[in-house]
Design a protein around this motif. Structure first.
Motif, short mmCIF file in Angstrom:
data_model
loop_
_atom_site.label_atom_id
_atom_site.label_comp_id
_atom_site.label_asym_id
_atom_site.label_seq_id
_atom_site.Cartn_x
_atom_site.Cartn_y
_atom_site.Cartn_z
N SER A 20 28.23 12.14 21.65
CA SER A 20 28.04 12.80 22.81
C SER A 20 27.75 14.28 22.44
N PHE A 21 27.76 14.44 21.20
CA PHE A 21 27.51 15.67 20.53
C PHE A 21 26.08 15.81 20.12
N THR A 22 25.37 17.01 20.51
CA THR A 22 23.95 17.10 20.14
C THR A 22 23.62 18.53 19.81
N VAL A 23 22.69 18.53 18.74
CA VAL A 23 22.16 19.61 18.07
C VAL A 23 20.71 19.82 18.35
N GLN A 24 20.28 20.85 18.76
CA GLN A 24 18.97 21.22 19.09
C GLN A 24 18.44 22.22 17.92
N PRO A 25 17.68 21.82 16.81
CA PRO A 25 17.40 22.78 15.85
C PRO A 25 16.53 23.64 16.44
N ASP A 26 15.52 23.52 17.29
CA ASP A 26 14.67 24.47 17.92
C ASP A 26 15.24 25.50 18.58
N SER A 27 16.29 25.40 19.35
CA SER A 27 16.87 26.36 19.94
C SER A 27 18.12 26.85 19.17
N GLY A 28 18.54 26.16 18.13
CA GLY A 28 19.59 27.02 17.31
C GLY A 28 20.70 26.66 18.11
N ARG A 29 21.12 25.48 18.95
CA ARG A 29 22.12 25.43 19.52
C ARG A 29 22.84 23.84 19.39
N PHE A 30 24.41 23.82 19.82
CA PHE A 30 24.84 22.80 19.64
C PHE A 30 25.33 22.42 21.26
N HIS A 31 25.72 21.36 21.62
CA HIS A 31 26.35 21.06 22.85
C HIS A 31 27.02 19.75 22.73
N CYS A 32 28.20 19.58 23.53
CA CYS A 32 28.79 18.30 23.41
C CYS A 32 28.96 17.99 25.16
#
Length: 603
Positions: A47-59
Motif C-alpha cells: 500500500s506504499f507508493t512512490v511517484q517519481p514525477d512529484s518526488g513524493r511517497f504515500h502509504c
C-alpha cells in the motif's frame, strides 16, 4: 547566505526519490506509480507508493507521506538538516550556511564529531570483548545464556580496566579531548587529564532509530573493583543533547523491523538491557527499555507513533509494580493502549530466559491484563473482601483512570467494567468521575486539525499557535500578538511548543528571521525537526485565522487538561487579551475559518 528552499530543491532534483526509497523498499511499477511494502508498518499487500514525477511517497495503510527528506527523517531518525546533509553529500553539493541559521558552526561541528566518536567507540568496545582482556565478560554473558548472535545484534562490548584505554585510542584516530567530553566518553581527573568514563564494564551501546549510537550503558562484573567499592551496578552516558534520557528507549533501532515482521505483536517495555536482549533471544523482537528512568511523556509520544499496543513487563517486586503503575498512567494520558504482564515473584525476563522458561514468559506476555483489570485485581489481592469504604477508595482511583483516558470509547468501557467488578451503579460512578471536572464537556480531539498530528488536544492546540507564527512570522510584528504569546509562554505544557515559541520570541527580540525555514535550519533535535518538516506541506492559507482560533481555544482546552488539578489556572486575563486579539485581527477578514482545536467550533 543561501536560501534554504532553493538549496533543497536543487538537492532533490539531483537525487531521485525512488533511488533513496529503493534502498529500503523493493519497488515495482504499476499504473504509473511505484509500489512496495511500507517500511513504517507491517503489511502483506503493498500500500506504499512512490511517484517519481512529484518526488513524493504515500502509504495508504498508515498514512505517512512526504518527500525524500521526510522519508530519510522517518526511516533513519534524522533531523531535517541531517537528512539534507546526507542527500547533499550524495549529490556532490557542499552544505552552505543558510539565512537565519543561528547555530554556532563550531558547536555544530563538535557535535558531529562527537557522534563520530561514539560510533568509533562502539566498534572499539565490541572488538575488545573478543580479545583476551574480555574473557571474564564473555564468561559472565555465557552464564546469562546470551547467544553470540544476540550479542552481535546489540553490539555488546567491553571496557578494559585501564584508565585511558579509550581516550588514547580515539585521540590516535584524530578526535580531540573536547569532542570526547562532548560525547560523554571521558572526563578530566583531579590532575586535569582526560580519562575514560567507562572502565572494567560490559558495554551496551544505546542506538536511536537509524542505528546511530547516542550513548552507552556499562555494567560491572560481579567481584570487580566497582562491585567491591559500591560504584553502581550500571552507569550511563551523561545527560546531554546527544543523550536525552527522557526520550531514549533501548532497542528502539530494532523496533520497526520487529513490528513489520509481526503484525500482531505488542510493544513490550521492560526494565533493563539484559531483559531486552533476553527477550529478543526468546523471539520477542518488539521489546524496549527506558534508560534508567521511569517512562516519560516523551517516551509515550514516541511509542504512540507506532500505533501498537504496549505491554509493560516489570519486576514483581514493589519497585517494579510502582514503575508499572506510573508508566501505565503516562501511556494512558497520551492515548497509548496499555496492558500489564505479571512476572513470578523474584523473577525477571533475563532470569526466566536463562532458566529455559521462555514458554511461560511468552504466555505471560500473551495473557497481559488491561490496566483497569490489573489495578482492580491488585486491590482485591491487597484488601480481599471489599467493604463500602474500600469500594469508595477503589472507585476514586478508577475514576482517575477513566478521566485520564483520551478515548471516550475506552472510558465508557472502563466505566462499565469497574461498575461490574465493584458492584456499584454507573450513575454513582459517573458522578464520581465528573465530581472534580468543570461543567464544560471535554474538548474532543479534532482529527482534521491543520497541524500535523501531535498528541492530545492541548498539545495540538499549543502547536497550532506555534505553527501559525512559523508560517507567518509577520504575526509577531503586532504588539497585541506578542503580548498574547508572552502571556501564554510560561504555561505551555508541550515541550516542542515551548522550545519553538521561546526561539521565535528570542529571534524577534534580536531582530532575526523566525520563519519555518529558519527554524528548520536551527533545530537539530530529530523529533522537533520531523514535526517542523511536516509543516512544509501544510495547506494553511490563512495562518492569521488559525492563530486567532487556536488562541481562543486555549483556555477551555487548558481547563479540560487540568480538571483533576488542585490548582486550576486562572485564564481571565488571558481571555480578555485574546478577545482583543480576535477583534484586531478579524477586521476586514472574510475568508473561511481554518480547522482548529477550538472545542466551541466542534459542537
Amino acid at each position: 547566505m543561501v536560501d534554504l528552499r532553493e538549496f533543497v530543491d536543487s538537492v532533490k532534483d539531483r537525487i531521485p526519490i525512488e533511488v533513496v526509497v529503493g534502498r529500503k523498499v523493493q519497488l515495482s511499477t504499476k499504473s504509473g506509480r511505484m509500489w512496495g511494502l511500507c517500511p513504517f508498518h507491517p503489511e502483506k499487500t503493498a500500500s506504499f507508493t512512490v511517484q517519481p514525477d512529484s518526488g513524493r511517497f504515500h502509504c495508504f495503510g498508515c498514512g505517512k507521506s512526504g518527500d525524500v527528506l521526510n522519508f530519510l527523517q522517518e526511516s533513519e531518525g534524522l533531523s531535517f538538516i541531517e537528512a539534507l546533509e546526507r542527500l547533499a553529500d550524495e549529490a556532490g553539493f557542499e552544505m552552505p550556511g543558510f539565512s537565519g541559521d543561528r547555530r554556532d558552526p563550531k558547536k555544530s561541528n563538535r557535535l558531529k564529531k562527537a557522534r563520530e566518536a561514539l560510533a568509533a567507540a562502539r566498534v572499539l568496545y565490541s572488538q575488545s570483548l573478543n580479545e583476551p582482556a574480555g574473557a571474564a565478560a564473555r564468561d559472565y554473558l555465557l552464564e546469562r545464556s546470551l547467544s553470540a548472535e544476540v550479542l552481535e545484534t546489540f553490539c555488546v562490548g567491553w571496557a578494559p580496566n585501564e584508565a585511558d584505554w579509550l581516550v588514547r585510542a580515539l585521540l590516535g584516530k584524530g578526535f580531540s579531548p573536547e569532542v570526547l567530553a562532548e560525547a560523554g566518553l571521558s572526563f578530566n581527573d583531579s590532575a586535569g587529564k582526560p580519562v575514560d568514563r567507562f572502565r572494567e564494564r560490559i558495554m551496551f551501546p544505546v542506538l536511536e532509530r537509524g542505528a546511530r549510537t547516542v550513548g552507552f550503558g556499562g555494567r560491572f562484573l560481579p567481584g570487580s573493583w566497582a562491585d567491591e567499592n559500591n560504584r553502581g551496578k550500571y552507569i550511563n552516558s551523561p545527560e546531554g543533547p546527544l543523550f536525552p534520557k527522557r526520550r531514549i528507549l533501548f532497542g528502539i533501532h530494532l523496533l520497526p523491523d520487529g513490528l513489520r515482521d509481526n503484525a500482531e505483536a505488542p510493544i513490550v517495555v521492560t526494565e533493563g538491557y539484559l531483559d531486552v536482549m533476553s527477550l529478543h533471544q526468546a523471539g520477542v523482537k518488539t521489546c524496549l527499555a527506558a534508560q534508567g528512568t521511569a517512562l516519560t511523556s516523551d517516551h509515550a509520544r514516541l511509542l504512540r507513533r507506532f500505533d501498537r499496543k504496549v505491554v509493560l513487563l516489570m519486576d514483581a517486586d514493589e519497585a517494579g509494580q510502582r514503575a508499572a503503575h506510573k508508566g501505565a498512567r503516562v501511556l494512558v494520558e497520551e492515548g497509548v493502549a496499555c496492558e500489564i504482564a505479571s512476572l513470578p515473584d523474584g523473577r525477571d525476563p533475563a532470569a526466566m530466559v536463562a532458566s529455559k522458561e521462555e514458554a511461560e514468559l511468552l504466555q505471560r506476555i500473551a495473557s497481559a491484563e488491561d490496566i483497569i483489570d490489573w489495578r482492580l485485581s491488585s486491590w482485591f489481592r491487597k484488601v480481599g473482601q471489599l467493604g463500602p469504604a474500600d469500594k469508595n477508595r477503589v472507585a476514586q482511583e478508577m475514576a482517575e483512570w477513566v478521566n485520564s483516558a483520551v478515548s471516550p470509547v475506552l472510558a465508557d468501557t472502563w466505566v462499565r467494567r469497574v461498575c461490574d467488578r465493584l458492584g456499584i451503579g454507573e450513575q454513582a460512578f459517573n458522578a464520581l468521575c465528573h465530581s472534580d471536572s468543570n461543567s464544560n464537556p471535554p474538548a474532543p480531539v479534532h482529527h482534521q486539525s491543520s497541524v500535523p498530528e501531535s498528541g492530545n488536544t492541548l498539545q495540538r492546540n499549543e502547536r497550532e499557535i506555534v505553527a501559525a507564527i512559523l508560517l507567518d512570522p509577520s504575526l509577531l510584528s503586532r504588539k497585541r500578538n506578542l503580548e498574547a504569546l508572552q502571556g501564554i509562554q510560561e504555561g505551555l505544557t508541550d515541550a516542542f511548543a515551548a522550545r519553538l515559541l521561546a526561539w521565535c520570541l528570542e529571534s524577534r527580540a534580536e531582530s532575526e528571521q523566525s520563519g519555518l525555514d529558519e527554524a528548520l535550519a536551527s533545530f537539530s533535535d530529530p523529533e522537533i525537526s520531523l514535526w517542523l518538516s511536516g509543516l512544509r506541506d501544510l495547506p494553511l492559507e490563512e495562518p492569521a485565522r488559525a492563530f486567532v482560533n487556536a488562541l481562543e481555544a486555549l483556555p477551555q482546552n487548558r481547563r479540560q487538561s487540568i480538571r483533576n488539578s488542585e490548582h486550576p489556572v486562572d485564564d481571565d486575563a488571558l481571555r480578555k487579551l485574546q478577545r482583543e486579539v480576535q477583534v484586531s485581527m478579524r477586521i476586514g477578514e472574510k475568508t473561511p475559518q481554518q480547522s482548529t482545536t477550538n472545542p466551541a467550533e466542534q459542537e
